[in-house]
Write an enzyme that holds these catalytic residues in place. Sequence first.
Site, PDB file in Angstrom:
ATOM      1  N   SER A 188      -0.222  40.601  36.351  1.00 30.18           N
ATOM      2  CA  SER A 188      -0.890  39.571  35.563  1.00 30.18           C
ATOM      3  C   SER A 188      -1.760  40.098  34.438  1.00 30.18           C
ATOM      4  O   SER A 188      -2.188  39.329  33.586  1.00 30.18           O
ATOM      5  CB  SER A 188      -1.739  38.704  36.464  1.00 30.18           C
ATOM      6  OG  SER A 188      -2.891  39.414  36.844  1.00 30.18           O
ATOM      7  N   HIS A 216       1.742  35.156  40.236  1.00 30.45           N
ATOM      8  CA  HIS A 216       1.750  34.774  38.826  1.00 30.45           C
ATOM      9  C   HIS A 216       3.114  34.289  38.351  1.00 30.45           C
ATOM     10  O   HIS A 216       3.345  34.165  37.154  1.00 30.45           O
ATOM     11  CB  HIS A 216       1.257  35.930  37.954  1.00 30.45           C
ATOM     12  CG  HIS A 216      -0.203  36.173  38.154  1.00 30.45           C
ATOM     13  ND1 HIS A 216      -1.174  35.457  37.487  1.00 30.45           N
ATOM     14  CD2 HIS A 216      -0.856  36.997  39.006  1.00 30.45           C
ATOM     15  CE1 HIS A 216      -2.367  35.855  37.896  1.00 30.45           C
ATOM     16  NE2 HIS A 216      -2.206  36.789  38.816  1.00 30.45           N
ATOM     17  N   LYS A 247      -2.771  28.833  41.173  1.00 32.81           N
ATOM     18  CA  LYS A 247      -2.504  29.123  39.766  1.00 32.81           C
ATOM     19  C   LYS A 247      -1.574  28.049  39.194  1.00 32.81           C
ATOM     20  O   LYS A 247      -2.038  26.955  38.927  1.00 32.81           O
ATOM     21  CB  LYS A 247      -2.062  30.573  39.630  1.00 32.81           C
ATOM     22  CG  LYS A 247      -3.288  31.475  39.940  1.00 32.81           C
ATOM     23  CD  LYS A 247      -3.081  32.936  40.083  1.00 32.81           C
ATOM     24  CE  LYS A 247      -4.408  33.588  40.518  1.00 32.81           C
ATOM     25  NZ  LYS A 247      -4.313  34.998  40.882  1.00 32.81           N
TER      26      LYS A 247
HETATM   27  C1  LIG Z   1      -5.050  35.768  41.952  1.00 30.87           C
HETATM   28  C2  LIG Z   1      -4.203  36.760  42.682  1.00 30.87           C
HETATM   29  C3  LIG Z   1      -4.121  36.749  44.076  1.00 30.87           C
HETATM   30  C4  LIG Z   1      -5.045  35.919  44.905  1.00 30.87           C
HETATM   31  O1  LIG Z   1      -4.706  34.582  44.895  1.00 30.87           O
HETATM   32  P1  LIG Z   1      -5.843  33.495  45.159  1.00 30.87           P
HETATM   33  O2  LIG Z   1      -5.097  32.321  45.631  1.00 30.87           O
HETATM   34  O3  LIG Z   1      -6.548  33.323  43.865  1.00 30.87           O
HETATM   35  O4  LIG Z   1      -6.745  34.086  46.204  1.00 30.87           O
HETATM   36  C5  LIG Z   1      -3.182  37.546  44.699  1.00 30.87           C
HETATM   37  N1  LIG Z   1      -2.378  38.351  43.995  1.00 30.87           N
HETATM   38  C6  LIG Z   1      -2.467  38.433  42.653  1.00 30.87           C
HETATM   39  C7  LIG Z   1      -1.549  39.350  41.935  1.00 30.87           C
HETATM   40  C8  LIG Z   1      -3.384  37.662  41.964  1.00 30.87           C
HETATM   41  O5  LIG Z   1      -3.514  37.768  40.648  1.00 30.87           O
END
Ligand SMILES: *Cc1c(COP(=O)(O)O)cnc(C)c1O
Length: 403
Positions: A188, A216, A247
């Site tokens: 990301s 992502h 997300k």
């Molecule tokens: C944001 C993120 C997470 C964590 O997800 P959340 O639901 O926000 O706790 C896990 N892996 C990656 C690559 C992330 O960017």
Amino acid sequence: MDYDAHFRAAVNAVHNEGRYRVFADLARKVGDFPHAINRRDGKEHPVVIWCSNDYLGMGQNPSAIAAATEAAQTYGVGSGGTRNISGTTHLHVLLEKELAGLHGKESALLFTSGFVSNDTTISTVAKMLPGCIIFSDAMNHASMIDGVRHSGAEKKIFRHNDTAQLEELLQSAPKDAPKLIVFESVYSMDGDIAPIADICDLADKYNAMTYLDEVHAVGLYGHGGGGISERDNIADRITIIEGTLAKAFGTMGGYITGSASLVDAIRSTASGFIFTTTVAPPVVAAALENVRYVRTHNELRVRHQERAQALKLKLTAAGLPVMPSSTHIVPVFVGDPVLCKRATDILLEQHGVYIQPINYPTVPKGTERLRITPTPLHDDQLMNQLADALCAVWRDLELELAA
Ligand SMILES: *Cc1c(COP(=O)(O)O)cnc(C)c1O
């Protein structure tokens, strides 16, 4: 002992490196995203949000808001317990079915966040297999690194997306040792994509399991939003696909999908799943609605990609140092934590543009950047304003333009 002095010293160290984090106080308004109100210095300032991970604006999807409202009125606002002790509502059952379907897997398991799902699942799987060796991409997210650490298993880090080095490491490991390869599909901060099929080939050759973080990519890639593994038609080759509801799906919570036996083993033994109150019904209802909605609205994905491409072209044409990215992430290189923070302060205070600086430890030192995430709701006019604002800041701070 002056305990507080230690805490102040820790914060001072962060300050001195120019990477002290300040959270923007934002009020979004449904129907008006990506516009928001930023409260600072006792005043309200209109801003445009350019760094949200609510990639499709689903946080304000009217049908999800309706579902959450109805769930709150029907079931209340709390889940009332862990999954085992009265926390499992019918909505949880439906959501897990939907998520298994999203990735074409037998089962899914919901966690309170994507972070918890990574940490808990990776550590638990490796603990269940005595002698397990974990092969981990060097750029993996903090939650996966924690999972590897908490497993206590032997770990081998391979250079980012370097399958040749991964093969060397697999080859040199004992043939009969259980093996788990953990990696992401879309990274990301750089916006690049893992060579998933090649990694699956290696997993086959060396009899390893694969754990893929699609956080992502879910909702954004593949005809039904099943991520890069769906787009590339290889979801069935991945042992465990992990994702988030926070997300592109615009709500909150994380999950894994995989075989029925694997998911049942995690459900039955993982403390990060068992000993915590599960996601509240309004959030589960909204997530279920958004997953269903996003699965069936491919035009959102088409528009999202088009917007990202449009922004990359616009910023590149303006001479800004857009970093190469094959996805919806638009990183712009700064290369210094103090200037990175300064640039975003000016963007916010003088241009009404909200972009959070991305500094160490999120990215390696010397690669500090702005990470811009255009959504289907960022139109050409907003993009032109952004390009002008960035150019003004680049001039003010004498930042380097593209080579
Ligand atoms: C944001 C993120 C997470 C964590 O997800 P959340 O639901 O926000 O706790 C896990 N892996 C990656 C690559 C992330 O960017």
